[in-house]
Scaffold this motif. Structure first.
Motif, PDB file in Angstrom:
ATOM      1  N   ASN A 166       0.899  -1.196   0.066  1.00 42.60           N
ATOM      2  CA  ASN A 166      -0.104   0.026   0.036  1.00 42.60           C
ATOM      3  C   ASN A 166       0.787   1.155   0.143  1.00 42.60           C
ATOM      4  O   ASN A 166       1.781   1.372   0.899  1.00 42.60           O
ATOM      5  CB  ASN A 166      -0.968   0.072   1.247  1.00 42.60           C
ATOM      6  CG  ASN A 166      -2.001  -1.298   1.261  1.00 42.60           C
ATOM      7  OD1 ASN A 166      -2.691  -1.366   0.338  1.00 42.60           O
ATOM      8  ND2 ASN A 166      -1.647  -2.053   2.271  1.00 42.60           N
ATOM      9  N   PHE A 167       0.679   2.180  -0.985  1.00 41.31           N
ATOM     10  CA  PHE A 167       1.454   3.252  -0.923  1.00 41.31           C
ATOM     11  C   PHE A 167       0.445   4.327  -0.503  1.00 41.31           C
ATOM     12  O   PHE A 167      -0.545   4.916  -0.704  1.00 41.31           O
ATOM     13  CB  PHE A 167       1.498   3.646  -2.620  1.00 41.31           C
ATOM     14  CG  PHE A 167       2.058   4.844  -2.755  1.00 41.31           C
ATOM     15  CD1 PHE A 167       3.468   4.928  -2.516  1.00 41.31           C
ATOM     16  CD2 PHE A 167       1.550   5.961  -3.370  1.00 41.31           C
ATOM     17  CE1 PHE A 167       4.138   6.346  -2.896  1.00 41.31           C
ATOM     18  CE2 PHE A 167       1.917   7.194  -4.080  1.00 41.31           C
ATOM     19  CZ  PHE A 167       3.374   7.579  -3.488  1.00 41.31           C
ATOM     20  N   VAL A 168       1.376   5.150   0.566  1.00 45.29           N
ATOM     21  CA  VAL A 168       0.415   6.089   1.548  1.00 45.29           C
ATOM     22  C   VAL A 168       1.407   7.306   1.609  1.00 45.29           C
ATOM     23  O   VAL A 168       2.274   7.378   2.373  1.00 45.29           O
ATOM     24  CB  VAL A 168       0.414   5.523   2.856  1.00 45.29           C
ATOM     25  CG1 VAL A 168      -0.449   6.494   3.696  1.00 45.29           C
ATOM     26  CG2 VAL A 168      -0.089   4.232   2.766  1.00 45.29           C
ATOM     27  N   PRO A 169       1.524   8.432   0.650  1.00 44.08           N
ATOM     28  CA  PRO A 169       2.322   9.451   0.416  1.00 44.08           C
ATOM     29  C   PRO A 169       1.689  10.453   1.647  1.00 44.08           C
ATOM     30  O   PRO A 169       0.513  10.494   1.935  1.00 44.08           O
ATOM     31  CB  PRO A 169       2.104   9.889  -0.849  1.00 44.08           C
ATOM     32  CG  PRO A 169       0.642   9.679  -1.385  1.00 44.08           C
ATOM     33  CD  PRO A 169       0.591   8.167  -0.717  1.00 44.08           C
ATOM     34  N   GLY A 170       2.626  11.416   1.979  1.00 43.58           N
ATOM     35  CA  GLY A 170       2.208  12.444   2.918  1.00 43.58           C
ATOM     36  C   GLY A 170       3.134  12.961   3.864  1.00 43.58           C
ATOM     37  O   GLY A 170       4.361  12.537   3.789  1.00 43.58           O
ATOM     38  N   SER A 171       2.731  13.708   4.617  1.00 42.24           N
ATOM     39  CA  SER A 171       3.675  14.212   5.797  1.00 42.24           C
ATOM     40  C   SER A 171       4.103  13.176   6.604  1.00 42.24           C
ATOM     41  O   SER A 171       3.052  12.266   7.153  1.00 42.24           O
ATOM     42  CB  SER A 171       3.124  15.338   6.675  1.00 42.24           C
ATOM     43  OG  SER A 171       3.511  15.728   7.660  1.00 42.24           O
ATOM     44  N   GLY A 172       5.245  13.030   7.099  1.00 40.30           N
ATOM     45  CA  GLY A 172       5.885  12.039   8.158  1.00 40.30           C
ATOM     46  C   GLY A 172       5.070  12.348   9.408  1.00 40.30           C
ATOM     47  O   GLY A 172       4.825  11.246   9.986  1.00 40.30           O
ATOM     48  N   SER A 173       5.063  13.443   9.798  1.00 39.95           N
ATOM     49  CA  SER A 173       4.472  13.711  10.940  1.00 39.95           C
ATOM     50  C   SER A 173       3.211  13.364  11.280  1.00 39.95           C
ATOM     51  O   SER A 173       2.616  12.944  12.363  1.00 39.95           O
ATOM     52  CB  SER A 173       4.674  15.131  11.705  1.00 39.95           C
ATOM     53  OG  SER A 173       4.276  16.097  10.602  1.00 39.95           O
ATOM     54  N   VAL A 174       2.462  13.348  10.195  1.00 40.55           N
ATOM     55  CA  VAL A 174       0.820  12.912  10.139  1.00 40.55           C
ATOM     56  C   VAL A 174       0.869  11.336   9.846  1.00 40.55           C
ATOM     57  O   VAL A 174       0.502  10.751  10.652  1.00 40.55           O
ATOM     58  CB  VAL A 174       0.031  13.910   9.130  1.00 40.55           C
ATOM     59  CG1 VAL A 174      -1.349  13.246   9.214  1.00 40.55           C
ATOM     60  CG2 VAL A 174       0.238  15.387   9.772  1.00 40.55           C
ATOM     61  N   ILE A 175       1.218  11.397   8.514  1.00 39.13           N
ATOM     62  CA  ILE A 175       0.969   9.769   7.861  1.00 39.13           C
ATOM     63  C   ILE A 175       1.868   8.898   8.517  1.00 39.13           C
ATOM     64  O   ILE A 175       1.575   7.904   9.025  1.00 39.13           O
ATOM     65  CB  ILE A 175       1.324   9.886   6.346  1.00 39.13           C
ATOM     66  CG1 ILE A 175       0.346  10.992   5.661  1.00 39.13           C
ATOM     67  CG2 ILE A 175       1.094   8.413   5.649  1.00 39.13           C
ATOM     68  CD1 ILE A 175      -1.114  10.609   5.851  1.00 39.13           C
ATOM     69  N   GLY A 176       3.220   9.213   8.463  1.00 33.79           N
ATOM     70  CA  GLY A 176       4.129   8.246   9.371  1.00 33.79           C
ATOM     71  C   GLY A 176       3.694   8.041  10.813  1.00 33.79           C
ATOM     72  O   GLY A 176       3.830   6.747  11.170  1.00 33.79           O
ATOM     73  N   GLN A 177       3.494   8.792  11.503  1.00 33.78           N
ATOM     74  CA  GLN A 177       3.062   8.661  12.889  1.00 33.78           C
ATOM     75  C   GLN A 177       1.803   8.071  13.014  1.00 33.78           C
ATOM     76  O   GLN A 177       1.397   7.127  13.955  1.00 33.78           O
ATOM     77  CB  GLN A 177       2.753  10.094  13.705  1.00 33.78           C
ATOM     78  CG  GLN A 177       2.792   9.873  15.172  1.00 33.78           C
ATOM     79  CD  GLN A 177       3.860   9.064  15.876  1.00 33.78           C
ATOM     80  OE1 GLN A 177       5.277   9.696  15.432  1.00 33.78           O
ATOM     81  NE2 GLN A 177       3.935   7.926  16.560  1.00 33.78           N
ATOM     82  N   GLY A 178       0.816   8.205  12.004  1.00 28.63           N
ATOM     83  CA  GLY A 178      -0.518   7.427  12.043  1.00 28.63           C
ATOM     84  C   GLY A 178      -0.248   5.913  11.916  1.00 28.63           C
ATOM     85  O   GLY A 178      -0.892   5.123  12.377  1.00 28.63           O
ATOM     86  N   LEU A 179       0.849   5.591  10.898  1.00 31.30           N
ATOM     87  CA  LEU A 179       0.948   4.292  10.718  1.00 31.30           C
ATOM     88  C   LEU A 179       1.670   3.784  11.785  1.00 31.30           C
ATOM     89  O   LEU A 179       1.545   2.469  12.002  1.00 31.30           O
ATOM     90  CB  LEU A 179       2.142   4.150   9.528  1.00 31.30           C
ATOM     91  CG  LEU A 179       1.336   4.439   7.985  1.00 31.30           C
ATOM     92  CD1 LEU A 179       2.457   4.474   6.873  1.00 31.30           C
ATOM     93  CD2 LEU A 179       0.503   3.323   7.702  1.00 31.30           C
ATOM     94  N   ALA A 180       2.576   4.254  12.552  1.00 28.07           N
ATOM     95  CA  ALA A 180       3.404   4.024  13.609  1.00 28.07           C
ATOM     96  C   ALA A 180       2.451   3.549  14.733  1.00 28.07           C
ATOM     97  O   ALA A 180       2.679   2.680  15.412  1.00 28.07           O
ATOM     98  CB  ALA A 180       4.545   4.811  13.931  1.00 28.07           C
TER      99      ALA A 180
END
Length: 183
Positions: free
Chosen positions: A29-43
């Motif tokens: 799954n490809f999920v682009p976007g801001s690390g602080s928003v998308i990355g933290q959401g994934l974590a």
């Protein structure tokens, strides 16, 4: 796959190629976007059972703590220096080509870029001279023009980051022997 914002288009093209090649839907799954928003959401997401992160120490610690708090598997590659090791028995031409490609392709803007070279003393001067001659052959310019080997940094922020590393190296005693200036 949550790529760095500056690399989202390239990552999207890779995902497109995988889809065209028949990669099963939902495996990646490809999920682009801001690390602080998308990355933290994934974590933090309970349905994400494992995380592999490559990036800075600061963000890696946050990702690791988030995964640990919910019992998810994780692996972190933070602030790596991705060395090339050149022994006295190495093919020095090949080692220099690999060093240049590993460190400078994509203008060095990848987490896996070679950022240090460990050279056995007996071949240090010879290797340094070969490496420097290869670096001097690099054609810098518009990445869309044929014949350009190295294009621009992906953003003004990335350029500032590169220039700050050059200044840090000089402040720590490194000798600048080629380039190092904004074009």
């Amino acid at each position: 796959l949550k790529p760095a914002s500056e690399a989202a288009v390239t990552a999207a093209k890779v995902v497109e190629c995988l889809a065209e090649a028949g990669f099963p839907a939902g495996v990646l799954n490809f999920v682009p976007g801001s690390g602080s928003v998308i990355g933290q959401g994934l974590a933090d997401h309970p349905d994400v059972g494992g995380i592999t992160f490559t990036g800075s120490d600061t963000v890696g610690k946050q990702v690791g703590q988030s995964a640990l708090a919910r019992g998810a598997k994780y692996q972190l590659e933070m602030g790596g220096k991705n060395p090339v090791i050149v022994g006295k028995d190495a093919d020095l031409e090949l080692a220099a080509e690999a060093t240049v490609s590993g460190g400078l392709k994509s203008t060095g803007q990848k987490c896996t870029a070679t950022s240090r070279v460990i050279v056995e003393g007996e071949v240090y001067e010879e290797f340094k001279n070969i490496l420097l001659s290869k670096v001097k052959e690099i054609t810098v310019g518009d990445g869309m023009e044929q014949g350009t080997w190295m294009g621009p940094c992906s953003s003004e922020g990335q350029l500032d980051n590169v220039l700050s590393y050059i200044e840090k190296g000089k402040a720590e005693g490194a000798e600048l022997i080629h380039g190092g200036n904004r074009l």
